[in-house]
Write a protein that holds these residues in place. Structure first.
Motif, PDB file in Angstrom:
ATOM      1  N   HIS A  37      -1.345   0.725   8.861  1.00  0.00           N
ATOM      2  CA  HIS A  37      -2.540   1.405   8.368  1.00  0.00           C
ATOM      3  C   HIS A  37      -3.806   0.828   9.002  1.00  0.00           C
ATOM      4  CE1 HIS A  37      -2.130  -2.203   6.042  1.00  0.00           C
ATOM      5  NE2 HIS A  37      -3.338  -2.057   5.562  1.00  0.00           N
ATOM      6  N   ASN A  38      -4.864   1.617   8.994  1.00  0.00           N
ATOM      7  CA  ASN A  38      -6.187   1.230   9.497  1.00  0.00           C
ATOM      8  C   ASN A  38      -6.158   0.710  10.937  1.00  0.00           C
ATOM      9  OD1 ASN A  38      -7.547   1.920   7.118  1.00  0.00           O
ATOM     10  ND2 ASN A  38      -7.117  -0.073   6.213  1.00  0.00           N
ATOM     11  N   ASP A  75       2.417   1.603  -3.515  1.00  0.00           N
ATOM     12  CA  ASP A  75       1.427   2.012  -4.508  1.00  0.00           C
ATOM     13  C   ASP A  75       0.999   3.464  -4.315  1.00  0.00           C
ATOM     14  OD1 ASP A  75       1.618  -0.557  -5.479  1.00  0.00           O
ATOM     15  OD2 ASP A  75      -0.235  -1.245  -4.526  1.00  0.00           O
ATOM     16  N   ALA A  76       0.822   3.881  -3.077  1.00  0.00           N
ATOM     17  CA  ALA A  76       0.461   5.273  -2.810  1.00  0.00           C
ATOM     18  C   ALA A  76       1.597   6.203  -3.214  1.00  0.00           C
ATOM     19  CB  ALA A  76       0.119   5.452  -1.329  1.00  0.00           C
ATOM     20  N   TYR A 130      -6.898   6.298   2.410  1.00  0.00           N
ATOM     21  CA  TYR A 130      -6.323   4.960   2.226  1.00  0.00           C
ATOM     22  C   TYR A 130      -6.070   4.257   3.556  1.00  0.00           C
ATOM     23  CZ  TYR A 130      -5.322   5.854  -2.718  1.00  0.00           C
ATOM     24  OH  TYR A 130      -5.423   6.115  -4.050  1.00  0.00           O
ATOM     25  N   LEU A 171       0.833  -1.198   0.000  1.00  0.00           N
ATOM     26  CA  LEU A 171       0.000   0.000   0.000  1.00  0.00           C
ATOM     27  C   LEU A 171       0.870   1.253   0.000  1.00  0.00           C
ATOM     28  CD1 LEU A 171      -2.902   1.114   0.149  1.00  0.00           C
ATOM     29  CD2 LEU A 171      -2.700   1.024   2.626  1.00  0.00           C
ATOM     30  N   GLU A 193      -6.297  12.624   0.783  1.00  0.00           N
ATOM     31  CA  GLU A 193      -6.413  11.427  -0.048  1.00  0.00           C
ATOM     32  C   GLU A 193      -5.682  10.240   0.582  1.00  0.00           C
ATOM     33  OE1 GLU A 193      -5.167   9.953  -4.528  1.00  0.00           O
ATOM     34  OE2 GLU A 193      -5.185  12.097  -4.059  1.00  0.00           O
ATOM     35  N   LEU A 194      -4.491  10.503   1.115  1.00  0.00           N
ATOM     36  CA  LEU A 194      -3.723   9.419   1.734  1.00  0.00           C
ATOM     37  C   LEU A 194      -4.360   8.951   3.041  1.00  0.00           C
ATOM     38  CD1 LEU A 194      -0.145  10.753   1.001  1.00  0.00           C
ATOM     39  CD2 LEU A 194      -1.258   8.783  -0.056  1.00  0.00           C
ATOM     40  N   ARG A 195      -4.985   9.842   3.753  1.00  0.00           N
ATOM     41  CA  ARG A 195      -5.679   9.447   4.992  1.00  0.00           C
ATOM     42  C   ARG A 195      -6.877   8.543   4.674  1.00  0.00           C
ATOM     43  NH1 ARG A 195      -4.223   9.299   9.846  1.00  0.00           N
ATOM     44  NH2 ARG A 195      -6.055  10.281  10.706  1.00  0.00           N
TER      45      ARG A 195
END
Length: 153
Positions: free
Chosen positions: A144-145, A55-56, A87, A52, A83-85
């Motif tokens: 992430h997440n 890709d980002a 993801y 991720l 935008e990244l947040r």
């Protein structure tokens, strides 16, 4: 910090920079710690995070490359942070994505090369996104997440 994979086995590189009390005349210390991970179940989440992140970063590189000039960090923040947040990146991860992409584009343009294509799984991790316990030899990465990966050896 960079996480690299060699022949399917994850290798973890940590770079600690001691910045307390640094003046122009005092030396700068760099401490490097190298671990081979022995984690249970964390590898999938780490690989997912690294893909991720790559890709980002590639998306940001592509959009910066299409511009005539390389934007400032403030402009990049306005362009990409929200935008990244979305993801699922933490705030520090988002900042590192667009700062890393800016450095890649700046370097490629300086060499007059073609648009960079990222292939390696590598990520920059801020000091707030990991916790290292040297007594139990455990590293906790915040991914992430809201995921956390616990690496121990």
């Amino acid at each position: 910090m960079r996480i690299l994979f060699y022949r399917g086995a994850p290798l973890l590189y940590l770079y600690f920079l001691c910045l307390s009390g640094i003046t122009r005349s005092s030396p700068l210390y760099l401490i490097t710690l190298h671990l081979t991970t022995c984690s249970e179940g964390s590898d999938e989440k780490i690989i997912e995070f690294l893909k991720l992140f790559r890709d980002a970063t590639q998306i940001v590189v592509n959009r910066i490359w299409s511009l005539d000039t390389i934007p400032s960090m403030k402009t990049l923040h306005k362009m990409f942070y929200k935008e990244l947040r979305v993801y699922g990146f933490r705030a520090h991860h988002a900042k590192h994505v667009y700062s890393y992409a800016r450095a890649i584009v700046k370097s490629a343009r300086k060499r007059n090369s073609k648009k960079p294509i990222l292939r390696k799984l590598t990520a920059r991790i801020d000091r707030y996104d990991y916790k290292l316990d040297l007594e139990s030899r455990t590293l906790i990465l915040k991914l992430h997440n809201g995921y956390e990966a616990r690496l121990s050896c």
